[in-house]
Design a protein around this motif. Structure first.
Motif, short mmCIF file in Angstrom:
data_model
loop_
_atom_site.label_atom_id
_atom_site.label_comp_id
_atom_site.label_asym_id
_atom_site.label_seq_id
_atom_site.Cartn_x
_atom_site.Cartn_y
_atom_site.Cartn_z
N ILE A 41 0.81 -1.23 -0.07
CA ILE A 41 -0.14 0.01 0.13
C ILE A 41 0.80 1.26 0.05
O ILE A 41 0.69 2.16 -0.79
CB ILE A 41 -0.89 0.00 1.37
N THR A 42 1.83 1.18 0.79
CA THR A 42 2.79 2.54 1.01
C THR A 42 3.36 2.52 -0.52
O THR A 42 3.63 3.68 -1.03
CB THR A 42 3.60 2.29 1.89
N ALA A 43 3.95 1.64 -1.10
CA ALA A 43 4.67 1.55 -2.48
C ALA A 43 3.45 2.27 -3.46
O ALA A 43 4.07 3.21 -4.05
CB ALA A 43 4.83 0.56 -2.78
N VAL A 44 2.36 1.81 -3.34
CA VAL A 44 1.60 2.24 -4.51
C VAL A 44 0.96 3.80 -4.17
O VAL A 44 0.98 4.60 -5.13
CB VAL A 44 0.30 1.19 -4.36
N GLN A 45 0.90 3.99 -2.86
CA GLN A 45 0.78 5.51 -2.45
C GLN A 45 1.82 6.33 -3.01
O GLN A 45 1.50 7.35 -3.84
CB GLN A 45 0.63 5.46 -1.16
N SER A 46 3.17 6.04 -2.74
CA SER A 46 4.35 6.71 -3.23
C SER A 46 4.11 6.98 -4.71
O SER A 46 4.32 7.96 -5.31
CB SER A 46 5.46 6.30 -2.87
N TRP A 47 3.80 5.73 -5.42
CA TRP A 47 3.65 6.06 -7.11
C TRP A 47 2.68 7.00 -7.26
O TRP A 47 2.75 7.88 -8.26
CB TRP A 47 3.30 4.55 -7.76
N ILE A 48 1.53 7.06 -6.67
CA ILE A 48 0.63 7.69 -7.25
C ILE A 48 0.77 9.18 -6.81
O ILE A 48 0.64 10.06 -7.65
CB ILE A 48 -0.88 7.49 -6.32
N GLN A 49 1.56 9.20 -5.83
CA GLN A 49 1.88 10.71 -5.38
C GLN A 49 2.81 11.27 -6.39
O GLN A 49 2.62 12.26 -7.05
CB GLN A 49 2.74 10.79 -4.15
N ILE A 50 3.87 10.43 -6.94
CA ILE A 50 4.77 10.98 -7.80
C ILE A 50 3.95 11.15 -9.19
O ILE A 50 4.29 12.14 -9.93
CB ILE A 50 5.91 9.62 -7.95
#
Lengths: 735, 401
Positions: free
Chosen positions: A345-354
């Motif tokens: 979840i954190t990884a995906v969130q950071s992708w979305i942020q980027i």
């Protein structure tokens, strides 16, 4: 010039400039204008006030002052003349024309001030440029020398624009790198995440077959309270051709014809009923019936009508328990849950942020968002299950122990230790004993009764410590030395009692007295004083002294023995240290503290911070009036007697120099008034407030005085050591 | 004024007295006036200005971008509004332009057909005004900070040149060669000035905080060094002996009669010296802010009584009374540091150039009619306000409540 008006004007200007608001207060500004309108003298005064305020190192003050100036500028010729003569300073303070005098913080306001000032100067130039030479000069200066683009909304100078562009470029580059990285990462991770998701879903379905999506991805909030509210309303028609109906606890009768909703729900419900057995919901539709006509229906159920309003409570508070059967699945589920919630979840969130920051193509972003949604739904589902995991570490142990199948063949047997005097009846055969022989098999010696008496207490008192039990065991074990010892002891005892009873004349009265005394007498350690109890010791404290060491010659008068008083006293005396029993302190200090709580210290007599402990009420106020008076007095005294070094002026200087709060702004004594700016203008943004960043916090730790001193000390010591080591070499000695 | 005129008519007064009184009055009324503009040629700071004395019509200017411009100051349009046009420039497109910042420009004192300029490109150029081509180029080893030609010299045509080198160079325009050096300073020479009274007397100021007075006929050394403590050794620390300032001395100016010498230094002081004896007159001008690393060009008025000093002071020009040291006024108009100012003694006008690329003309404001004829003033005031609505107050009626 009216002094009162003048003062009023000063007051108004100060109030307006220190309001800290982005817009001026209309009413106050109107008053200012009214005063200024009366005479040019007020305008001059106003001009000076404004210039002093503009010189303040605070962008908010400057902004307000600038707004006031522009208000008057459009109105008074005199003010225009005054301002235009000093326009270069004015521009320095508002447009930042001098690089060495940047606009003061806060940054946001400073930027606003600058753009506002540039726009205003432009409008001034448009209206008054011809009339005031210096104004047009100033405008040209800004335009040609400072290269201010007046059409630029941001009102930046050329250099600033360049800097901005460079920054933008750098940021873009960084973002690009990040994006690439994220993309790559995503490519790598997506299959894994998907695998994870499917696995989790499978696990969930295994644990709880959920065909109708009861534990749907996002249940409406009403469902949570499904316990109390009617969830399924089954409305059916009597003449309906539906073939399987489950009349059940009916509550209302309705004549409504069924609608689609009902149909759907009905279908759901029926299929559900077949599989809902393991759920502990309160459904009681255990039997499904085929009802063809009303009569048979009535006959079989005793219910008159088909038109029922059916309320079913399906509790969504699922509570799953980890059991032996679903253990593997649960384990897997738990691992997956942890993996998803911590990693994916954190990884995906950071992708979305980027992606959102960089503005990537929609396809990628959508994919990421979908991924996030499904992950979240999976987590939600898992949450809804309320799975009750067994305690993990125990679990692991047990698994490893129970791992071998053949273990289960053995029966759990309580551990056996030592000698077993008591053999249960049904096990006697195993021990190769006859059923129920005399119990004294184990008992040896003259006292056969006692061991028999004791054992029954053994198993019945599990609280007996193991050591004791072992001792008892040993005593009963005839092969042990302990048993013999016990026998001897018993014999001694019996003899003693025998002698006591056998010689009552001798010890009848005194004996009992003695024993009483013995009980009362304290046990003390043996010492010299006891050894010589009641005797005169001739040698006590005497030291034989040989003043001459010569072999033959002896001095005339020789006092060979010297009595040492101390030593002799030691022989006769005994020290007994009296230590009372420790009694923990029950009371608390309970003095009110600055943070509102009460002091929690439990000192016996005196709190190191709040003085002697006195009874206080629940608010921390002393209950005795004399105590209160005394405290009051002390407080006054303390305030009066601020030590010299805490001279507020000096403190303030030091604070200004070091930027540390030493507390000078606190009020000391009667005469001093806290003069902190914070108090003076509470509306302004506090500039001194340091940003609470990791850097500043670290700085506070690393660069604080004591740590610096410590470091310096260590370094000095190292230096010194070197110095000492080589001190006899001239080139070190010189240093 | 009327009394002066009457006295003049009856012959009671010296003509010079009337002139002095009027020019003093005009100097006191100097103001930035929208009637007079100077065309902006320089794309960078203006370092130096010079107005020729023969006609008083042409002004030279040298800028930090190496450009030299000549302005026509005379207003022939018969209108009060006049913009001084640049009649010719040595622009960046010219083949002969100075590569770096032009530090000093000066007209040949006896003819407008020639002027001399020196620059940070280590050259001094003698220009022919007609063709705008250099007639002679002197090459030096270091940056040229300043040069000066004697305004009265008839027997020699020497140009004193101050460079980064501590030796003062004397160039002879007759031979076109460097004929002499004056040794004595220990720092770069920031300013040189010939005495307007004696043609062989030269004053030089240096970054070693000394000012030396030379007689160029004497080869052995300087005549004397100006001492701020007037030889009182007790006040001076050992290294401050014979110094004129406690920092770099970067400005020199003789009074019109050559009897006094003014110096400015980076210790933010201005000092007035008796140029004959080298005595410090101890006039206190207060703080004259001065941070220039280069030479500072300032000037004194001529034909006024008392005389005035115009000295750049940050972004304004300070006007001091010469002998009392009283600050008369500050002329504020520049938006950055002022580097030079030049006084036009015929019209009592002041021109100043600064780092904000502007050359500003400070013109005496026309005196308004006296209080006696109120009619005229009111009429005039009325017309003025009609002519220029910007001067009107615009209090809105809503402010009243």
């Amino acid at each position: 010039m009216d002094q009162t008006k003048r003062d009023k004007l000063s007051e108004l200007v100060e109030e307006l400039t220190t309001s800290g608001e982005p817009q001026l207060n209309e009413g106050k500004m109107k008053e200012v204008k009214k005063i200024c309108k009366t005479s040019n003298e007020y305008i001059e005064h106003f001009y000076h006030l404004i210039m002093t305020q503009l010189n303040q190192e605070h962008a908010e003050i400057r902004l307000s002052a600038f707004q006031m100036a522009s208000e008057l500028f459009s109105r008074s010729h005199h003010f225009r003349v005054l301002l235009v003569t000093n326009l270069q300073e004015f521009l320095e303070l508002t447009v930042e024309t001098d690089i060495e005098q940047p606009l003061p913080p806060p940054k946001e306001v400073a930027r606003k001030l600058k753009s506002l000032a540039i726009q205003t100067v432009q409008s001034w130039y448009a209206t008054y440029g011809e009339a005031y030479k210096k104004l047009s000069l100033g405008y040209n200066f800004l335009k040609q020398v400072k290269k201010v683009d007046f059409h630029d909304v941001e009102a930046r100078t050329l250099a600033e624009r360049k800097r901005q562009e460079e920054k933008q470029k750098r940021l873009e580059r960084i973002y690009k790198e990040k994006l690439e990285k994220a993309k790559q990462e995503m490519e790598e991770m997506v299959p894994e995440i998907e695998r994870c998701l499917t696995e989790m879903n499978n696990c969930l379905t295994l644990v709880l077959p959920d065909d109708f999506n009861f534990c749907s991805l996002d249940p409406p909030p009403a469902n949570q309270e499904a316990v109390s509210t009617p969830f399924f309303q089954d409305r059916r028609n009597s003449s309906g051709s539906c073939d399987n109906e489950q009349p059940c606890c009916s509550k209302e009768l309705t004549n409504n014809r069924d609608d689609k909703m009902a149909e759907v729900k009905e279908g759901e419900e029926e299929t559900k009923a077949e599989e809902e057995a393991e759920e502990e919901s309160s459904e009681e539709e255990s039997e499904t019936e085929e009802v063809l006509d009303e009569d048979s229906f009535i006959r079989s159920t005793g219910l008159i009508s088909h038109n029922y309003h059916l309320d079913l409570d399906i509790s969504l508070d699922l509570k799953l328990k980890e059991t032996e059967e679903n253990e593997a699945v649960m384990n897997n589920l738990k691992d997956l849950h942890r993996l998803i919630s911590t990693n994916h979840i954190t990884a995906v969130q950071s992708w979305i942020q980027i992606f959102t920051k960089v503005g990537v193509e929609e396809e990628l972003l959508r994919r990421a968002i979908d991924l996030k949604k499904s992950l979240q739904s999976a987590l939600q589902k898992h949450e809804d299950m309320h799975i009750d995991y067994k305690h993990r570490d125990r679990r692991v142990m047990k698994v490893s122990e129970d791992g071998e199948e053949d273990d289960e063949d053995f029966e759990e047997v309580p551990e056996k230790e030592g000698f077993e005097p008591h053999i249960p009846d049904h096990l006697r055969a195993e021990y190769g004993l006859d059923p129920l022989p005399s119990t004294s098999t184990s008992a040896v010696g003259p006292n056969p009764v006692k061991p028999v008496v004791k054992p029954p207490t053994l198993p019945s008192a599990p609280t007996v410590s193991r050591l004791k039990r072992r001792m008892l065991d040993e005593e009963q074990d005839p092969t042990c030395a302990a048993a013999t010892l016990r026998v001897l002891k018993q014999r001694m005892c019996s003899e003693g009692s025998l002698s006591e009873s056998g010689d009552p004349a001798l010890s009848g009265d005194s004996g009992s007295k003695d024993s009483k005394k013995n009980q009362e007498a304290p046990v003390i350690p043996f010492g010299l004083d006891i050894y010589y109890w009641g005797q005169e010791q001739p040698t006590a404290g005497k030291i034989i002294k040989y003043s001459s060491q010569h072999q033959f010659w002896v001095p005339n008068e020789v006092e060979e023995e010297v009595e040492n008083k101390e030593l002799s006293a030691q022989m006769k005396s005994r020290y007994i240290t009296f230590a009372g029993r420790f009694q923990p302190v029950q009371h608390k200090c309970r003095a009110p503290m600055p943070n509102g709580s009460l002091c929690e210290r439990q000192d016996r007599v005196k709190c190191p911070f709040h003085g002697p402990i006195i009874p206080r009420d629940e608010l921390g106020r002393p209950t005795n009036p004399e105590d209160a008076a005394r405290l009051e007095r002390e407080e006054w005294k303390r305030r009066e007697e601020q030590p010299d070094w805490r001279d507020p002026e000096l403190m303030r200087d030091i604070e200004a120099a070091t930027g540390e709060d030493l507390g000078s702004s606190r009020k000391f004594g009667k005469g001093n008034k806290g003069k902190g700016k914070k108090k003076k203008y509470p509306n302004l943004t506090d500039l001194k407030q340091k940003a609470n960043t990791a850097h500043s916090r670290l700085e506070k730790k690393v660069f604080n005085k004591s740590s610096m001193r410590r470091v310096a000390e260590v370094l000095n010591k190292m230096d010194k050591r070197k110095h000492e080591k080589f001190s006899n070499q001239f080139n070190y000695a010189l240093k | 004024m009327l009394s002066f005129l009457a006295a003049r008519q009856t012959g009671l007064d010296d003509p010079i007295r009337f002139r002095r009184a009027e020019s003093t009055r005009r100097v006191l009324n100097l103001e930035l006036n929208s009637d007079r503009d100077v065309a902006q040629i320089h794309g960078n700071g203006v370092n130096t200005l010079d107005i020729e004395v023969i006609e008083g019509r042409y002004m030279l200017s040298g800028g930090s971008d190496g450009v030299i411009a000549i302005y026509d100051l005379e207003n022939n349009s018969k209108k009060p509004q006049y913009t001084c046009k640049a009649i010719c420039t040595v622009g960046r497109s010219s083949r002969h332009v100075h590569k770096f910042s032009v530090e000093t420009v000066q007209w040949y004192p006896h003819d407008t057909g020639m002027f001399v300029s020196s620059s940070f490109d280590k050259t001094m150029k003698v220009w022919d005004t007609e063709t705008l081509k250099p007639a002679e180029v002197f090459q030096f080893e270091g940056n040229v900070y300043c040069h000066h030609m004697s305004p009265i010299a008839r027997k020699h045509s020497l140009v004193a040149v101050g460079t980064k080198d501590p030796k003062v160079q004397l160039c002879d325009l007759k031979s076109g060669s460097r004929i002499h050096i004056l040794q004595g300073h220990r720092g770069e020479i920031l300013s040189v000035r010939w005495s307007p009274r004696y043609e062989n007397i030269l004053a030089t100021a240096s970054s070693d905080s000394r000012v030396r007075i030379w007689d160029v006929r004497r080869a052995s050394g300087s005549l004397f060094t100006l001492d701020q403590y007037n030889g009182d050794k007790s006040k001076a620390s050992s290294e401050a002996v014979n110094t004129a300032h406690n920092g770099r001395v970067n400005g020199l100016c003789f009074t019109g009669d050559g009897l006094y010498l003014l110096t400015t230094g980076t210790d933010d002081r201005m000092r007035l010296w008796n140029s004959a004896s080298g005595e410090n007159t101890l006039v206190n001008y207060g703080k004259v802010s001065n941070e220039s690393r280069k030479g500072l060009k300032f000037t004194v008025s001529r034909g006024c009584s008392p005389e005035f000093v115009f000295v750049p002071c940050d972004s304004s020009v300070a006007v001091y009374a010469l002998h009392t040291g009283e600050l008369v006024t500050m002329l504020r108009g520049h938006y950055n540091n002022v580097d030079c100012c030049e006084f036009h003694s015929d019209y009592q006008e002041l021109y100043s150039g600064g780092k904000d690329c502007n050359i500003l003309a400070w013109v005496p404001v026309v005196r308004h009619a006296d209080v006696e004829d109120e009619k005229a003033t009111s009429a005039r005031g009325g017309t003025q306000s009609v002519a220029n609505p910007a001067f009107e107050d615009a209090w809105s009626s809503s402010d009243e409540d």
